[in-house]
Design a protein around this motif. Sequence first.
Motif, PDB file in Angstrom:
ATOM      1  N   ALA A 189      29.648 -13.161  -9.946  1.00 50.47           N
ATOM      2  CA  ALA A 189      29.535 -12.869 -11.381  1.00 50.47           C
ATOM      3  C   ALA A 189      29.331 -14.150 -12.184  1.00 50.47           C
ATOM      4  O   ALA A 189      28.577 -14.177 -13.161  1.00 50.47           O
ATOM      5  CB  ALA A 189      30.776 -12.125 -11.861  1.00 50.47           C
ATOM      6  N   TYR A 190      29.984 -15.230 -11.774  1.00 53.95           N
ATOM      7  CA  TYR A 190      29.867 -16.505 -12.484  1.00 53.95           C
ATOM      8  C   TYR A 190      28.396 -16.969 -12.505  1.00 53.95           C
ATOM      9  O   TYR A 190      27.852 -17.307 -13.551  1.00 53.95           O
ATOM     10  CB  TYR A 190      30.752 -17.534 -11.774  1.00 53.95           C
ATOM     11  N   GLU A 191      27.784 -16.949 -11.322  1.00 48.35           N
ATOM     12  CA  GLU A 191      26.379 -17.382 -11.224  1.00 48.35           C
ATOM     13  C   GLU A 191      25.465 -16.417 -11.974  1.00 48.35           C
ATOM     14  O   GLU A 191      24.509 -16.835 -12.636  1.00 48.35           O
ATOM     15  CB  GLU A 191      25.941 -17.460  -9.753  1.00 48.35           C
ATOM     16  N   GLY A 192      25.780 -15.115 -11.863  1.00 49.74           N
ATOM     17  CA  GLY A 192      24.972 -14.103 -12.552  1.00 49.74           C
ATOM     18  C   GLY A 192      25.044 -14.306 -14.052  1.00 49.74           C
ATOM     19  O   GLY A 192      24.024 -14.259 -14.752  1.00 49.74           O
ATOM     20  N   ASP A 193      26.255 -14.550 -14.541  1.00 49.67           N
ATOM     21  CA  ASP A 193      26.437 -14.718 -15.976  1.00 49.67           C
ATOM     22  C   ASP A 193      25.639 -15.920 -16.476  1.00 49.67           C
ATOM     23  O   ASP A 193      24.919 -15.843 -17.476  1.00 49.67           O
ATOM     24  CB  ASP A 193      27.938 -14.891 -16.281  1.00 49.67           C
ATOM     25  N   LEU A 194      25.758 -17.040 -15.734  1.00 53.31           N
ATOM     26  CA  LEU A 194      25.057 -18.260 -16.160  1.00 53.31           C
ATOM     27  C   LEU A 194      23.550 -18.068 -16.202  1.00 53.31           C
ATOM     28  O   LEU A 194      22.910 -18.324 -17.224  1.00 53.31           O
ATOM     29  CB  LEU A 194      25.337 -19.382 -15.156  1.00 53.31           C
ATOM     30  N   SER A 195      22.985 -17.610 -15.069  1.00 57.49           N
ATOM     31  CA  SER A 195      21.523 -17.624 -14.967  1.00 57.49           C
ATOM     32  C   SER A 195      20.859 -16.390 -15.555  1.00 57.49           C
ATOM     33  O   SER A 195      19.763 -16.493 -16.113  1.00 57.49           O
ATOM     34  CB  SER A 195      21.101 -17.799 -13.505  1.00 57.49           C
ATOM     35  N   GLU A 196      21.501 -15.224 -15.437  1.00 59.55           N
ATOM     36  CA  GLU A 196      20.816 -13.992 -15.856  1.00 59.55           C
ATOM     37  C   GLU A 196      21.183 -13.572 -17.269  1.00 59.55           C
ATOM     38  O   GLU A 196      20.476 -12.795 -17.888  1.00 59.55           O
ATOM     39  CB  GLU A 196      21.146 -12.835 -14.899  1.00 59.55           C
ATOM     40  N   PHE A 197      22.334 -14.055 -17.739  1.00 60.78           N
ATOM     41  CA  PHE A 197      22.755 -13.656 -19.081  1.00 60.78           C
ATOM     42  C   PHE A 197      22.692 -14.823 -20.074  1.00 60.78           C
ATOM     43  O   PHE A 197      21.889 -14.831 -21.002  1.00 60.78           O
ATOM     44  CB  PHE A 197      24.162 -13.035 -19.035  1.00 60.78           C
ATOM     45  N   SER A 198      23.530 -15.859 -19.841  1.00 57.43           N
ATOM     46  CA  SER A 198      23.670 -16.924 -20.856  1.00 57.43           C
ATOM     47  C   SER A 198      22.362 -17.644 -21.143  1.00 57.43           C
ATOM     48  O   SER A 198      22.009 -17.855 -22.304  1.00 57.43           O
ATOM     49  CB  SER A 198      24.704 -17.950 -20.403  1.00 57.43           C
ATOM     50  N   LEU A 199      21.648 -18.045 -20.073  1.00 57.36           N
ATOM     51  CA  LEU A 199      20.417 -18.808 -20.308  1.00 57.36           C
ATOM     52  C   LEU A 199      19.360 -17.955 -21.016  1.00 57.36           C
ATOM     53  O   LEU A 199      18.586 -18.454 -21.825  1.00 57.36           O
ATOM     54  CB  LEU A 199      19.859 -19.368 -18.992  1.00 57.36           C
ATOM     55  N   VAL A 200      19.364 -16.650 -20.729  1.00 56.39           N
ATOM     56  CA  VAL A 200      18.386 -15.769 -21.381  1.00 56.39           C
ATOM     57  C   VAL A 200      18.780 -15.581 -22.848  1.00 56.39           C
ATOM     58  O   VAL A 200      17.952 -15.637 -23.761  1.00 56.39           O
ATOM     59  CB  VAL A 200      18.274 -14.404 -20.655  1.00 56.39           C
ATOM     60  N   MET A 201      20.092 -15.383 -23.056  1.00 62.67           N
ATOM     61  CA  MET A 201      20.603 -15.206 -24.427  1.00 62.67           C
ATOM     62  C   MET A 201      20.309 -16.451 -25.275  1.00 62.67           C
ATOM     63  O   MET A 201      19.948 -16.338 -26.450  1.00 62.67           O
ATOM     64  CB  MET A 201      22.109 -14.947 -24.336  1.00 62.67           C
ATOM     65  N   ASN A 202      20.466 -17.641 -24.654  1.00 66.21           N
ATOM     66  CA  ASN A 202      20.142 -18.888 -25.372  1.00 66.21           C
ATOM     67  C   ASN A 202      18.700 -18.872 -25.862  1.00 66.21           C
ATOM     68  O   ASN A 202      18.395 -19.309 -26.966  1.00 66.21           O
ATOM     69  CB  ASN A 202      20.284 -20.110 -24.440  1.00 66.21           C
TER      70      ASN A 202
END
Length: 447
Positions: free
Chosen positions: A34-47
């Motif tokens: 989940a940590y890796e998923g959150d970073l690459s699939e969520f946070s970076l896209v949201m940024n």
Amino acid sequence: MEYRRTQLEALGRFLEENRCEILQAVNADMRRPAYEGDLSEFSLVMNEVNNALNNLCRWMQDESVSKNLATIFDSAFIRKDPYGVVLIISPFNFPFHTTLIPLVGAIAAGNCAIVKPSELSRCSEKLMAEVLPNYLDPDTFAVVTGGHEPTARLLENKFDYIFFTGSPPVGKIVMTAAAKHLTPLTMELGGQNPCYVDCCCDFQNAANRIVWGKFFNAGQSCIAPNYVICTADTQDRLIPCLRQAIHSFYGCNPQESPDFGRMINDKHFQRVRSLLDCGRVVIGGETDECDRYIAPTVLADVKEWEPVMQEEIFGPVLPILTVANLEEAIQYINSRDHPLIAYAFSCSSKVVDRVLSCTCSGIFSGNDVLMHMSLVTLPFGGIGCSGFGKYHGKFSFDTFTHQRGCLTRCMGLEALNSVRYPPYTERKLQILKFGTDIRRWNPCTLL
Ligand code: NAD
């Protein structure tokens, strides 16, 4: 602008309201933590969504350009036109990231878009196909699913721009299809990213960073260090530190670690497993076919002719190639296709600078891995066989924008124009050239 803003906000809502589903999908596809998923699939896209919303108004504005004497009373500017209908084709490894970040650029630049996620990351593809259309305007944006056959049919159509992320062989197929319609494109491809480790190094820090970058998403990352290149002495000092990092990150049995992923499918599992015969396994090497598990593995004393050095590994296997010195490392890197990213680790900034200056790659990172992804201000993209075109932040907007050069003049002032018209004379030519010629600047004579 209001329409684009609404669609970007809707994309942001898709991410926020489906964050758990996104993390579950990439976990189901590749056991992505989940940590890796959150970073690459969520946070970076949201940024990217937030950055586009913050800057959209400025990006869209006409850009004035400097003029010459002949056009001094006119309006010269660059209009930021959308291309029209764009096609975005993405790979399996970072399914939301590689589909939605280009989509942010396409929306911000005012295009209609069809996105075609990879069929290999099935749960992610399903989520995008079933849920994303509930957020975006269906008249303007669509998701198409399936593998190479539906994609081939899709590619028969004339698009105004194609943004492809994937492997070089499929990139060639997409480029061939685009050539039929003279469609411009961006190619975000992969390659063999070198990672030079210098003898003057904090070995444990370098090992921690290399291990994180290599084994993130079980090595299925286009920016993972493909191989380490260093001297034999450095290899001897680095290996215990790599072992220490792997042990402290994933425990004594990485198969039981919730923080280590799996290969996407059996084909990729078998492909990567077959590379374990190269060099000498010094760390890991265990596999479990039923679980598509390949342990974080380090191969020492690998030879350049071995299969593991011939392809992008795209799995949790890190070969180490030894060379005599820095110059030989640079020579080796330059004898290969240009990689997407080159890494260099050294306590000496001169060494890091030397690798930067003497090699060619899409991106460069000194003394760290992956962290450049956190900056929307840096262009992301390959060169040569690792692709062409750039995206992230404003670069995505520019990629999906046709920069239309515009000059508008007033209908009057015809006397000033008469020097252009026949009957031509030498004097008329001199006057026109005086108004349009670009002269060399004089070197500064003040001092
Ligand atoms: P791939 O090239 O096999 O597939 C990419 C896309 O092309 C998928 O959507 C797939 O359905 C489609 N496709 C596959 N075969 C096709 C065909 N014959 N005709 C038309 N379309 C076809 O790539 P992959 O295995 O999903 O992803 C791994 C590759 O992607 C690696 O090479 C990696 O380096 C690269 N990659 C690059 C970046 C980057 O930003 N440069 C990012 C992620 C992955």
